[in-house]
Design a protein around this motif. Structure first.
Motif, PDB file in Angstrom:
ATOM      1  N   PRO A   1     -55.798 -27.006 -70.592  1.00 31.32           N
ATOM      2  CA  PRO A   1     -56.569 -26.226 -71.565  1.00 31.32           C
ATOM      3  C   PRO A   1     -55.724 -25.887 -72.789  1.00 31.32           C
ATOM      4  CG  PRO A   1     -56.890 -25.374 -69.350  1.00 31.32           C
ATOM      5  CD  PRO A   1     -55.787 -26.381 -69.264  1.00 31.32           C
ATOM      6  N   ILE A   2     -56.364 -25.850 -73.950  1.00 30.63           N
ATOM      7  CA  ILE A   2     -55.667 -25.597 -75.209  1.00 30.63           C
ATOM      8  C   ILE A   2     -56.361 -24.478 -75.968  1.00 30.63           C
ATOM      9  CG2 ILE A   2     -55.108 -26.592 -77.478  1.00 30.63           C
ATOM     10  CD1 ILE A   2     -54.692 -29.262 -76.133  1.00 30.63           C
ATOM     11  N   LYS A   3     -55.583 -23.598 -76.546  1.00 30.35           N
ATOM     12  CA  LYS A   3     -56.109 -22.532 -77.389  1.00 30.35           C
ATOM     13  C   LYS A   3     -56.643 -23.124 -78.691  1.00 30.35           C
ATOM     14  CE  LYS A   3     -53.557 -20.026 -80.169  1.00 30.35           C
ATOM     15  NZ  LYS A   3     -54.368 -19.957 -81.417  1.00 30.35           N
ATOM     16  N   ILE A   4     -57.801 -22.671 -79.121  1.00 28.64           N
ATOM     17  CA  ILE A   4     -58.305 -23.049 -80.446  1.00 28.64           C
ATOM     18  C   ILE A   4     -57.404 -22.417 -81.500  1.00 28.64           C
ATOM     19  CG2 ILE A   4     -60.220 -22.645 -82.061  1.00 28.64           C
ATOM     20  CD1 ILE A   4     -62.100 -23.088 -79.740  1.00 28.64           C
ATOM     21  N   GLY A   5     -57.140 -23.149 -82.594  1.00 33.54           N
ATOM     22  CA  GLY A   5     -56.181 -22.700 -83.604  1.00 33.54           C
ATOM     23  C   GLY A   5     -56.480 -21.337 -84.201  1.00 33.54           C
ATOM     24  N   PRO A   6     -57.599 -21.151 -84.898  1.00 34.91           N
ATOM     25  CA  PRO A   6     -57.886 -19.834 -85.484  1.00 34.91           C
ATOM     26  C   PRO A   6     -58.112 -18.783 -84.406  1.00 34.91           C
ATOM     27  CG  PRO A   6     -59.240 -21.552 -86.478  1.00 34.91           C
ATOM     28  CD  PRO A   6     -58.583 -22.166 -85.279  1.00 34.91           C
ATOM     29  N   GLY A   7     -57.944 -17.513 -84.771  1.00 34.42           N
ATOM     30  CA  GLY A   7     -58.077 -16.420 -83.812  1.00 34.42           C
ATOM     31  C   GLY A   7     -59.518 -16.067 -83.514  1.00 34.42           C
ATOM     32  N   VAL A   8     -60.272 -17.031 -82.981  1.00 34.33           N
ATOM     33  CA  VAL A   8     -61.700 -16.806 -82.743  1.00 34.33           C
ATOM     34  C   VAL A   8     -61.954 -15.791 -81.636  1.00 34.33           C
ATOM     35  CG1 VAL A   8     -62.408 -19.038 -83.657  1.00 34.33           C
ATOM     36  CG2 VAL A   8     -61.780 -18.856 -81.244  1.00 34.33           C
ATOM     37  N   GLY A   9     -60.950 -15.561 -80.776  1.00 30.83           N
ATOM     38  CA  GLY A   9     -61.096 -14.516 -79.772  1.00 30.83           C
ATOM     39  C   GLY A   9     -61.155 -13.132 -80.387  1.00 30.83           C
ATOM     40  N   ASP A  10     -60.760 -13.018 -81.650  1.00 34.29           N
ATOM     41  CA  ASP A  10     -60.889 -11.779 -82.425  1.00 34.29           C
ATOM     42  C   ASP A  10     -62.050 -11.845 -83.416  1.00 34.29           C
ATOM     43  OD1 ASP A  10     -58.723  -9.860 -81.763  1.00 34.29           O
ATOM     44  OD2 ASP A  10     -57.411 -11.505 -82.308  1.00 34.29           O
ATOM     45  N   SER A  11     -62.142 -12.943 -84.169  1.00 38.37           N
ATOM     46  CA  SER A  11     -63.134 -12.984 -85.241  1.00 38.37           C
ATOM     47  C   SER A  11     -64.558 -13.043 -84.713  1.00 38.37           C
ATOM     48  CB  SER A  11     -62.859 -14.162 -86.181  1.00 38.37           C
ATOM     49  OG  SER A  11     -62.842 -15.389 -85.485  1.00 38.37           O
TER      50      SER A  11
ATOM     51  N   VAL B   1     -62.692 -25.323 -71.728  1.00 38.00           N
ATOM     52  CA  VAL B   1     -63.346 -26.581 -72.094  1.00 38.00           C
ATOM     53  C   VAL B   1     -62.733 -27.186 -73.351  1.00 38.00           C
ATOM     54  CG1 VAL B   1     -65.534 -26.074 -70.953  1.00 38.00           C
ATOM     55  CG2 VAL B   1     -65.171 -25.297 -73.303  1.00 38.00           C
ATOM     56  N   THR B   2     -61.572 -26.674 -73.750  1.00 40.92           N
ATOM     57  CA  THR B   2     -60.895 -27.173 -74.943  1.00 40.92           C
ATOM     58  C   THR B   2     -59.600 -27.862 -74.548  1.00 40.92           C
ATOM     59  OG1 THR B   2     -61.803 -25.318 -76.206  1.00 40.92           O
ATOM     60  CG2 THR B   2     -59.981 -26.521 -77.200  1.00 40.92           C
ATOM     61  N   GLY B   3     -59.379 -29.053 -75.079  1.00 43.72           N
ATOM     62  CA  GLY B   3     -58.197 -29.831 -74.761  1.00 43.72           C
ATOM     63  C   GLY B   3     -58.580 -31.261 -74.437  1.00 43.72           C
TER      64      GLY B   3
ATOM     65  N   PRO C   1     -67.658 -27.509 -66.142  1.00 42.43           N
ATOM     66  CA  PRO C   1     -66.967 -28.388 -67.096  1.00 42.43           C
ATOM     67  C   PRO C   1     -65.520 -27.967 -67.318  1.00 42.43           C
ATOM     68  CG  PRO C   1     -68.475 -26.911 -68.241  1.00 42.43           C
ATOM     69  CD  PRO C   1     -68.726 -26.730 -66.776  1.00 42.43           C
ATOM     70  N   GLY C   2     -64.697 -28.969 -67.573  1.00 44.15           N
ATOM     71  CA  GLY C   2     -63.303 -28.736 -67.927  1.00 44.15           C
ATOM     72  C   GLY C   2     -63.064 -29.162 -69.366  1.00 44.15           C
ATOM     73  N   PRO C   3     -61.822 -29.315 -69.774  1.00 52.18           N
ATOM     74  CA  PRO C   3     -61.530 -29.749 -71.140  1.00 52.18           C
ATOM     75  C   PRO C   3     -62.280 -31.035 -71.499  1.00 52.18           C
ATOM     76  CG  PRO C   3     -59.527 -29.001 -70.079  1.00 52.18           C
ATOM     77  CD  PRO C   3     -60.586 -29.037 -69.016  1.00 52.18           C
ATOM     78  N   GLU C   4     -62.888 -31.031 -72.676  1.00 48.28           N
ATOM     79  CA  GLU C   4     -63.804 -32.110 -73.058  1.00 48.28           C
ATOM     80  C   GLU C   4     -63.210 -33.088 -74.061  1.00 48.28           C
ATOM     81  OE1 GLU C   4     -67.065 -29.876 -74.561  1.00 48.28           O
ATOM     82  OE2 GLU C   4     -67.746 -29.200 -72.576  1.00 48.28           O
ATOM     83  N   GLY C   5     -61.994 -32.816 -74.536  1.00 47.40           N
ATOM     84  CA  GLY C   5     -61.428 -33.687 -75.546  1.00 47.40           C
ATOM     85  C   GLY C   5     -62.169 -33.557 -76.864  1.00 47.40           C
ATOM     86  N   ASN C   6     -62.180 -34.634 -77.633  1.00 45.95           N
ATOM     87  CA  ASN C   6     -62.778 -34.603 -78.962  1.00 45.95           C
ATOM     88  C   ASN C   6     -64.174 -35.201 -79.011  1.00 45.95           C
ATOM     89  OD1 ASN C   6     -60.804 -33.275 -80.481  1.00 45.95           O
ATOM     90  ND2 ASN C   6     -59.565 -35.122 -80.606  1.00 45.95           N
TER      91      ASN C   6
END
Length: 404
Positions: free
Chosen positions: A164-174, A156-158, A226-231
């Motif tokens: 689809p786009i990866k979120i910048g910070p490593g939230v998949g870890d944090s 849902v990002t992009g 839902p798919g990528p939602e933009g901003n």
């Protein structure tokens, strides 16, 4: 969390981020590292120009501040014996190896809890641990980008309708690290009340899905995928990112009160006389027109000008770079960029602070991460080892300083 002792076998990001939260909150965290290189993040940089030998990785010290380090060869019988000797003195073990690695070392939850029944053992893995629910992906290695992808966040990002786009910070870890820290606190409270320790684990993909809850109710209640939602928010309006002359700002004004205040502050009260924008229902039916009209209005001003007009009147915030965050008075007032001293550096280095604030037991961001193995002898002596034990372990190559 004074008095809580954590034996930390983690590396990379998810595990160290978890145990750093505990260290900030007062726990004694002893990081167990291998003899050669230690935590993977020690070699990852970035490195300051005053550190030509690359001793102090910015990445490492951003997630390992306030800890101690002991270096042990866990592949040796003597190294395993050392951990078993230590375990009675600790409340918590945290590790983020792939499933079965600690078992193969001879340091499984079952083995360690047999030596310390009050022990809380926490594992962070890509897809969880078989003890709590065996995933078909249990043996798959995983990093941040994999967790973001499989947990629903990337989907849902992009840009709307785009890739689809990866979120910048490593939230998949944090995010898994934060869930794990919360779980550890709950399990420790249970252990202190009952004398019973337990195993707990957090799957990285599970944790990402946990914070993507909206996609679940959208599918379950609304039969949407839902798919990528933009901003912009998929159903609140305006609720998204808008242009300025020198960057972008975020606005969230979905109700009439805030929307009226927004257009008045932008010197555009006539917007309210346009039937497309006059009510929340009308705005929802003319979504793209609302976004375009507001974009035209905000694009006339700089971020600073918009902040002057909108700050405090409507939900608003400029999109800030780290250079801007570093001079913003909010983050200074909240002590969110504390400084740590490093040997040989001409000035202290900033790290991201602890957002949990207390009135009586403040979190401490007071010292850099430990040098590899710097606390080995002191920790072992404090937990009952004798000088003869240490000499024997050094000679066997299980800890630093021996002939190996």
């Amino acid at each position: 969390m004074q008095g809580l002792r954590v034996l930390d076998f983690t590396q990379a990001l998810a595990g160290p981020f978890c145990t750093q939260q505990l260290a900030d909150l007062g726990a004694e965290v002893v990081k167990v590292e291998g003899l050669s290189g230690g935590d993977l993040s020690r070699g990852s940089g970035p490195f300051h120009e005053a550190d030509p030998e690359h001793r102090y990785s910015g990445y490492f010290h951003s997630i390992n501040r306030g800890k101690k380090s002991i270096a042990i060869d866990l592949k040796s019988a003597a190294g395993v014996d050392i951990v078993k000797r230590l375990i009675a003195g600790f409340d918590v073990v945290v590790e983020n190896f792939r499933a079965g690695v600690m078992d193969r070392f001879g340091l499984s939850y079952e083995t360690l809890s047999g030596l310390n029944p009050k022990l809380v053992y926490c594992a962070i893995r890509g897809f969880g641990d078989p003890r709590t629910g065996k995933s078909p992906y249990v043996d798959w290695p995983a990093y941040d980008v994999v967790a973001q992808a499989m947990g629903g966040m990337m989907g849902v990002t992009g840009l709307a309708g785009g890739t689809p786009i990866k979120i910048g910070p490593g939230v998949g870890d944090s995010i898994p690290g934060l869930y794990a820290a919360l779980g550890i606190v709950a399990a420790v409270l249970h252990a202190r009340a009952t004398g019973e320790g337990q195993f707990l684990d957090v799957g990285m993909a599970d944790a990402v899905l946990g914070v993507c809850e909206r996609i679940v109710h959208q599918q379950a209640f609304g039969h949407q995928v839902p798919g990528p939602e933009g901003n912009h928010h998929p159903f609140l309006l305006p609720f998204g990112v808008y242009p300025a002359t020198d960057g972008f700002v975020a606005l969230a004004c979905p109700n009439d009160h805030f929307f009226r205040a927004l257009v008045e502050a932008l010197d555009a009260p006539e917007v309210l006389h346009d039937e497309r924008f006059a009510t929340p229902k009308a705005r929802a039916q003319n979504r793209q027109a609302v976004i375009e009209r507001l974009s035209d209005l905000t694009a006339r001003f700089s971020k600073a000008e918009l902040q002057q007009r909108l700050g405090g009147r409507v939900p608003f915030g400029p999109v800030l770079s780290i250079a801007e965050i570093a001079i913003d008075p909010h983050f200074a007032a909240r002590d969110m960029l504390p400084e740590l001293e490093f040997p040989g550096f001409p000035e202290p280095m900033r790290v991201a602070g602890q957002p949990i604030k207390f009135t009586r037991t403040p979190a401490a961001v007071s010292r850099r991460g430990p040098d590899l193995g710097a606390d080995t002898e002191a920790v072992l002596l404090a937990h009952g080892a004798s000088p003869a034990d240490i000499g024997r372990w050094r000679k066997a190559g299980a800890i630093p300083g021996g002939d190996g």
